[in-house]
Write an enzyme that holds these catalytic residues in place. Sequence first.
Site, short mmCIF file in Angstrom:
data_model
loop_
_atom_site.label_atom_id
_atom_site.label_comp_id
_atom_site.label_asym_id
_atom_site.label_seq_id
_atom_site.Cartn_x
_atom_site.Cartn_y
_atom_site.Cartn_z
N CYS A 1 0.81 -1.23 0.00
CA CYS A 1 0.00 0.00 0.00
C CYS A 1 0.84 1.27 0.00
O CYS A 1 0.31 2.37 -0.19
CB CYS A 1 -0.96 0.00 1.18
SG CYS A 1 -2.13 -1.35 1.10
N HIS B 1 -3.34 7.39 3.33
CA HIS B 1 -3.80 6.08 2.83
C HIS B 1 -5.16 5.79 3.47
O HIS B 1 -5.37 6.03 4.66
CB HIS B 1 -2.78 5.02 3.21
CG HIS B 1 -3.20 3.63 2.84
ND1 HIS B 1 -3.79 3.33 1.63
CD2 HIS B 1 -3.13 2.45 3.52
CE1 HIS B 1 -4.06 2.03 1.59
NE2 HIS B 1 -3.68 1.48 2.72
N ASN C 1 -10.36 0.26 1.09
CA ASN C 1 -8.89 0.27 0.94
C ASN C 1 -8.53 -0.28 -0.44
O ASN C 1 -8.72 -1.46 -0.70
CB ASN C 1 -8.27 -0.58 2.05
CG ASN C 1 -6.75 -0.61 2.00
OD1 ASN C 1 -6.15 -0.19 1.01
ND2 ASN C 1 -6.13 -1.11 3.05
N1 COA Z 1 -18.28 -8.10 10.98
C1 COA Z 1 -18.68 -8.35 12.25
N2 COA Z 1 -17.80 -8.67 13.21
C2 COA Z 1 -16.50 -8.76 12.88
C3 COA Z 1 -16.04 -8.51 11.57
C4 COA Z 1 -17.00 -8.17 10.61
N3 COA Z 1 -16.66 -7.90 9.33
N4 COA Z 1 -14.71 -8.68 11.55
C5 COA Z 1 -14.32 -9.01 12.79
N5 COA Z 1 -15.42 -9.07 13.59
C6 COA Z 1 -15.48 -9.39 15.01
C7 COA Z 1 -14.31 -10.22 15.48
O1 COA Z 1 -14.55 -11.58 15.23
C8 COA Z 1 -14.28 -9.89 16.95
O2 COA Z 1 -15.27 -10.64 17.59
P1 COA Z 1 -15.01 -11.25 19.06
O3 COA Z 1 -14.79 -10.04 19.94
O4 COA Z 1 -16.26 -12.00 19.34
O5 COA Z 1 -13.78 -12.10 18.93
C9 COA Z 1 -14.73 -8.43 17.00
O6 COA Z 1 -15.39 -8.17 15.74
C10 COA Z 1 -13.60 -7.45 17.15
O7 COA Z 1 -12.57 -7.82 16.24
P2 COA Z 1 -11.25 -6.99 16.14
O8 COA Z 1 -10.35 -7.65 15.16
O9 COA Z 1 -10.74 -6.73 17.53
O10 COA Z 1 -11.82 -5.64 15.55
P3 COA Z 1 -11.07 -4.28 15.32
O11 COA Z 1 -11.75 -3.21 16.02
O12 COA Z 1 -9.58 -4.42 15.49
O13 COA Z 1 -11.33 -4.05 13.75
C11 COA Z 1 -10.16 -4.20 11.68
C12 COA Z 1 -10.82 -4.96 12.81
C13 COA Z 1 -9.59 -5.18 10.69
C14 COA Z 1 -11.22 -3.33 11.01
C15 COA Z 1 -9.05 -3.27 12.26
O14 COA Z 1 -8.22 -4.01 13.11
C16 COA Z 1 -8.20 -2.64 11.18
O15 COA Z 1 -8.68 -1.84 10.39
N6 COA Z 1 -6.89 -2.95 11.17
C17 COA Z 1 -5.99 -2.38 10.19
C18 COA Z 1 -6.20 -3.04 8.87
C19 COA Z 1 -5.47 -2.37 7.77
O16 COA Z 1 -5.29 -1.19 7.78
N7 COA Z 1 -5.08 -3.16 6.77
C20 COA Z 1 -4.51 -2.70 5.55
C21 COA Z 1 -3.13 -2.23 5.68
S1 COA Z 1 -2.62 -1.46 4.21
#
Ligand code: COA
Length: 334
Positions: A121, A261, A291
């Site tokens: 990215c 980004h 993204n």
């Molecule tokens: N819908 C519903 N629930 C979801 C879900 C979805 N699409 N994806 C994950 N969950 C659930 C998980 O299973 C977890 O459930 P649990 O508490 O029962 O285990 C809960 O939501 C929280 O998950 P978590 O991973 O802690 O959520 P988060 O707040 O960290 O958000 C992301 C997840 C991926 C959105 C976030 O971590 C993120 O944006 N990270 C950076 C990603 C990124 O930038 N990537 C590209 C780099 S270029």
Amino acid sequence: MAQNGVGFGMRAGILGTGSALPKKVLTNQDLEKIVDTSDEWIVTRTGIRERRIAEAAEATSDYALLAGQRALASAGIQAEDLDMIMVSTVTPDMLFPSTASLVQDRLGATHAAAFDLEAACTGFMYGDFLASALVNSGQCRYVLVISADLLSRITDYEDRSTCVLFGDGAGAAVVGLVPEDKGFLSFHLGSDGAGGKFLYMPGGGSRMPASEESVKSRQHFLKMEGQETFKYAVRAMGVSVERVLSDAHLDMADVDLLVPHQANIRIIEAIRNRLHLDPAKVMYTIEKYGNTSASSIPIALDEAVKQGKVHPGQVALMVGFGAGMTWGAIAVRL
Ligand code: COA
């Protein structure tokens, strides 16, 4: 041989921008039918409402070409005048030939060398850095920097933690000499391979060539540790922004538009708060495109220019991060 304008009142800068996005829209409601998720979860955790998805018959070079043509038109440069074409992508049409070579042919850029670069990215930051060096050294007069990805091709639509995040698109810029009161003011790039385990695609390379087993076990889709990536992104982008500002002898008040980004609205807001920036000085496209990998910054920059959110003579600060881990920022006066 191109003339080196550095020292003659000129330096490398952005001459024009372009972008291209698929027409097909995949909404959060569409995703609710595919995986166990909800519009409410996706919007509050990511800021994304919809993303664009390419048709099955299309490939990354189709969008790279369109974005490149639009950047050339906005710069008023002919394809035959290009010395170099770079395409940053993690979803090339095929491993080789490079997507840049395919674009070079279809553009009719008969005098241009072409290659792909891979910084995930952060690709547009790396591409602009190289293009600036080539132009400032006099090695090239015009460089076309394209970032293009069809992340839908490597997204696992059975994995709700990643499939809600990504979309397809391409963005581009023509880099050439501009009067020295404009142009690139400073760059900062970083990489930490120890963070590679947080965001990667295991299959399809020399470590794990495609096999029946690799396909069955879904190794040809990207894997991500969301929370680790999130923390990395906020930390790395903060460092990069501070470095480019201090290297360019600017403070945030001198920046007219932050073009970050577009990975997660909460990451963008963390950076904005750290910089004490008004939301009006930040470009957001995350809600409608998700993204789109390295293309997210040039798409956002192109839309900002077209919407008049940033004008010629103003300072844009671009900042990105991605797999690698890689990160980087650029201060540029347009
Ligand atoms: N819908 C519903 N629930 C979801 C879900 C979805 N699409 N994806 C994950 N969950 C659930 C998980 O299973 C977890 O459930 P649990 O508490 O029962 O285990 C809960 O939501 C929280 O998950 P978590 O991973 O802690 O959520 P988060 O707040 O960290 O958000 C992301 C997840 C991926 C959105 C976030 O971590 C993120 O944006 N990270 C950076 C990603 C990124 O930038 N990537 C590209 C780099 S270029």
